[in-house]
Write an enzyme that holds these catalytic residues in place. Structure first.
Site, PDB file in Angstrom:
ATOM      1  N   LYS A  39       0.841  -1.203   0.000  1.00  0.00           N
ATOM      2  CA  LYS A  39       0.000   0.000   0.000  1.00  0.00           C
ATOM      3  C   LYS A  39       0.874   1.251   0.000  1.00  0.00           C
ATOM      4  O   LYS A  39       2.061   1.185   0.355  1.00  0.00           O
ATOM      5  CB  LYS A  39      -0.928  -0.031   1.222  1.00  0.00           C
ATOM      6  CG  LYS A  39      -0.206  -0.179   2.552  1.00  0.00           C
ATOM      7  CD  LYS A  39      -1.159  -0.609   3.667  1.00  0.00           C
ATOM      8  CE  LYS A  39      -0.406  -0.714   4.987  1.00  0.00           C
ATOM      9  NZ  LYS A  39      -1.263  -1.220   6.074  1.00  0.00           N
ATOM     10  N   TYR A 260      12.850  30.810   8.940  1.00  0.00           N
ATOM     11  CA  TYR A 260      11.564  31.440   9.256  1.00  0.00           C
ATOM     12  C   TYR A 260      11.367  31.531  10.765  1.00  0.00           C
ATOM     13  O   TYR A 260      11.696  30.605  11.503  1.00  0.00           O
ATOM     14  CB  TYR A 260      10.421  30.587   8.703  1.00  0.00           C
ATOM     15  CG  TYR A 260      10.248  30.657   7.218  1.00  0.00           C
ATOM     16  CD1 TYR A 260       9.938  31.851   6.565  1.00  0.00           C
ATOM     17  CD2 TYR A 260      10.357  29.505   6.449  1.00  0.00           C
ATOM     18  CE1 TYR A 260       9.757  31.890   5.192  1.00  0.00           C
ATOM     19  CE2 TYR A 260      10.170  29.532   5.078  1.00  0.00           C
ATOM     20  CZ  TYR A 260       9.870  30.735   4.459  1.00  0.00           C
ATOM     21  OH  TYR A 260       9.671  30.761   3.107  1.00  0.00           O
TER      22      TYR A 260
HETATM   23  C1  LIG Z   1      -0.424  -2.033   6.897  1.00  0.00           C
HETATM   24  C2  LIG Z   1      -0.970  -3.331   7.341  1.00  0.00           C
HETATM   25  C3  LIG Z   1      -0.112  -4.422   7.570  1.00  0.00           C
HETATM   26  C4  LIG Z   1       1.393  -4.283   7.572  1.00  0.00           C
HETATM   27  O1  LIG Z   1       1.796  -3.648   8.752  1.00  0.00           O
HETATM   28  P1  LIG Z   1       3.342  -3.348   9.050  1.00  0.00           P
HETATM   29  O2  LIG Z   1       3.322  -2.891  10.447  1.00  0.00           O
HETATM   30  O3  LIG Z   1       3.752  -2.294   8.082  1.00  0.00           O
HETATM   31  O4  LIG Z   1       4.075  -4.612   8.840  1.00  0.00           O
HETATM   32  C5  LIG Z   1      -0.688  -5.650   7.831  1.00  0.00           C
HETATM   33  N1  LIG Z   1      -2.037  -5.799   7.897  1.00  0.00           N
HETATM   34  C6  LIG Z   1      -2.876  -4.763   7.719  1.00  0.00           C
HETATM   35  C7  LIG Z   1      -4.338  -4.978   7.829  1.00  0.00           C
HETATM   36  C8  LIG Z   1      -2.370  -3.495   7.439  1.00  0.00           C
HETATM   37  O5  LIG Z   1      -3.221  -2.467   7.281  1.00  0.00           O
END
Ligand SMILES: *Cc1c(COP(=O)(O)O)cnc(C)c1O
Length: 371
Positions: A39, A260
Site C-alpha cells: 500500500k 523562518y
Molecule cells: C499495513 C498493514 C499491515 C502491515 O503492517 P506493518 O506494520 O507495516 O508490517 C498488515 N495488515 C494490515 C491490515 C495493514 O493495514
C-alpha cells in the site's frame, strides 16, 4: 563535485535489500505463507519497481489499501499474483474488482452479503478475505457482526474465503498483553466459523512467535528496512538512502538568526549549509531544530525551521574543505536510521517512508549488503 551531476536530492532504493528482507521474514514463519504489503506505493519506495522485485523473490500474495493501488499493482506483477484490497469493496467498484481479478478484504456484514450475492449471480466463487476487528476499532467486523456471521454462515455462500484475518494494535511492544489477548479473541472467533486459513501478523507480529504466524504473515514496513522490534537491534537490511548536495554555504555571526520565525539564533561565528530537502519532500517540519544529517562523516544538526524546499545545517564542526556547494550530505540512511530520525521528529518510520517525495531523483539498485 562528487557523485552524479544532478543538483537535487537523490533517493537510492535497494531492491535486493527488499528481497533479502522478504526472505528473512518468510523464513521466520516457515509454516506460513508470506505476503507483502505494498500500500501507499510500497511504503513510498515505488510499487512499480518493488512489485517485480518481490515477485522475483517468490512473493505471490500482495495487499494494497485502495482499489486504484491494486489496479496499478496488477500491471506491475502480472496475472498470477493474488492481490487483496484492504479497504473493502463498494457496490459501484465490483466490476473493476472483477476486471482486474482483485480480491476485496470484506470488512463488514453488508460487504459479505453483497459479495456473496454477486458470486451467486455470476455463478462463480469470488476470492476474498474476511477481516475481524479484535481491538483496533477501525476496519473489520465488530464482535456482534462476527456473532451474526457465525449464526448464519450461509452469508458466505459463493465466496472463496482465502483468509480470515485480524490486525494487531501493539505488536511492536512484544510484552504488551494485548497481543496475546487479540490472538485469543481471534482464535476463539475462528472456532465459531467454518475452517479457513487465517492471518494476524504484520511485520512486528512475526517476531511475537509461531503462535502468531498462522497460515499467512503480512509484513509491510520491515520489508522497507524499518525496525519491527524497536527495543532490539534492527535485523532488517537497509533499503533507502537519501543524499543531497549543499547548495550554498554562508558564515553568520551573532546576533543573526536562521530560517523562518527566527527560531534559531547563532551565538558566535557559525557556518550554515543549505540543502534542497524540505517538508514538500516529506522531511517533516517537526524535525525543525531536531533533525540531523552527516557531512564528511560528521553529524550536523538541522537548525531553524524546515521550510518547503530547504533545510539549513550548522556545519561549523566540519572541516571547511569538506563544506562547499556540491558537497554531499547524507540525509537518511547509514548513520541515520529511519527509526531514530522519525523518533527525533515525533513520528514513526512509516510516515517518513510514505512521505518520501516524488521530487527526489530516484535510483534503484540491486546491492544488498552494502554498508
Ligand atoms: C499495513 C498493514 C499491515 C502491515 O503492517 P506493518 O506494520 O507495516 O508490517 C498488515 N495488515 C494490515 C491490515 C495493514 O493495514
Amino acid at each position: 563535485m562528487t557523485g552524479t551531476a544532478h543538483a537535487g536530492a537523490v533517493l537510492t532504493i535497494d531492491l535486493a535489500a527488499i528481497q533479502q528482507n522478504y526472505e528473512l521474514l518468510r523464513d521466520m514463519a516457515p509454516g506460513a505463507e508470506c505476503a507483502a504489503l505494498v500500500k501507499a506505493n510500497a511504503y513510498g519506495t515505488g510499487a512499480d519497481r518493488v512489485g517485480p522485485a518481490l515477485w522475483d523473490a517468490g512473493c505471490r500474495i500482495y495487499f494494497t489499501a485502495t482499489l486504484d493501488e491494486a489496479i496499478a499493482f496488477r500491471g506491475f506483477v502480472g496475472p498470477d499474483a493474488r492481490i487483496f484490497v484492504l479497504n473493502g469493496v463498494f457496490e459501484n467498484e465490483a466490476e473493476e474488482f472483477s476486471a482486474h481479478d482483485l480480491a476485496p478484504v470484506l470488512n463488514d456484514l453488508g460487504q459479505i452479503l453483497f459479495w456473496s450475492q454477486r458470486a451467486r449471480t455470476l455463478e462463480r466463487p469470488l476470492p476474498t478475505a474476511i477481516h475481524f476487528d479484535t481491538g483496533m476499532s477501525r476496519l473489520g467486523l465488530p464482535s456482534d457482526e462476527a456473532q451474526r456471521l457465525a449464526d448464519d454462515p450461509s452469508s458466505m455462500d459463493g465466496l472463496s474465503v482465502s483468509y480470515l484475518m485480524s490486525h494487531l494494535i501493539a505488536s511492536e511492544v512484544p510484552d504488551d498483553p494485548v497481543n496475546g489477548q487479540q490472538l485469543a479473541r481471534f482464535n476463539s472467533l475462528r472456532a465459531t466459523l467454518p475452517s479457513f486459513p487465517a492471518s494476524i501478523a504484520n511485520s512486528s507480529g512475526i517476531f511475537l512467535g509461531a503462535d502468531f504466524h498462522l497460515d499467512l504473515v503480512r509484513p509491510g514496513v520491515a520489508l522497507y528496512g524499518a525496525n519491527p522490534q524497536p527495543s532490539s537491534a534492527n535485523p532488517m537490511a537497509e533499503v533507502i538512502q537519501l543524499k543531497a548536495k549543499i547548495l550554498q554555504v554562508r558564515l553568520v555571526d551573532s546576533p543573526q538568526t536562521v530560517g523562518y520565525g527566527a527560531t534559531h539564533r547563532v551565538s558566535g561565528p557559525t557556518r550554515i549549509a543549505t540543502i534542497p530537502v524540505g517538508y514538500a519532500d516529506g522531511y517533516p517540519r517537526s524535525l525543525s531544530g531536531r533533525g540531523y544529517c552527516y557531512v564528511g562523516g560528521i553529524q550536523v544538526p538541522v537548525v531553524g525551521r524546515v521550510s518547503m524546499d530547504l533545510i539549513t545545517l550548522d556545519v561549523t564542526a566540519v572541516p571547511s574543505d569538506q563544506v562547499f556547494p556540491g558537497a554531499e550530505v547524507v540525509v537518511m540512511g547509514g548513520e541515520i536510521s529511519l527509526d531514530a530520525l522519525a523518533d527525533a521528529g515525533g513520528t514513526i518510520a512509516y510516515e517518513l517512508l510514505t512521505a518520501l517525495s516524488g521530487r527526489y531523483r530516484r535510483e534503484y539498485i540491486f546491492d544488498a549488503g552494502r554498508t
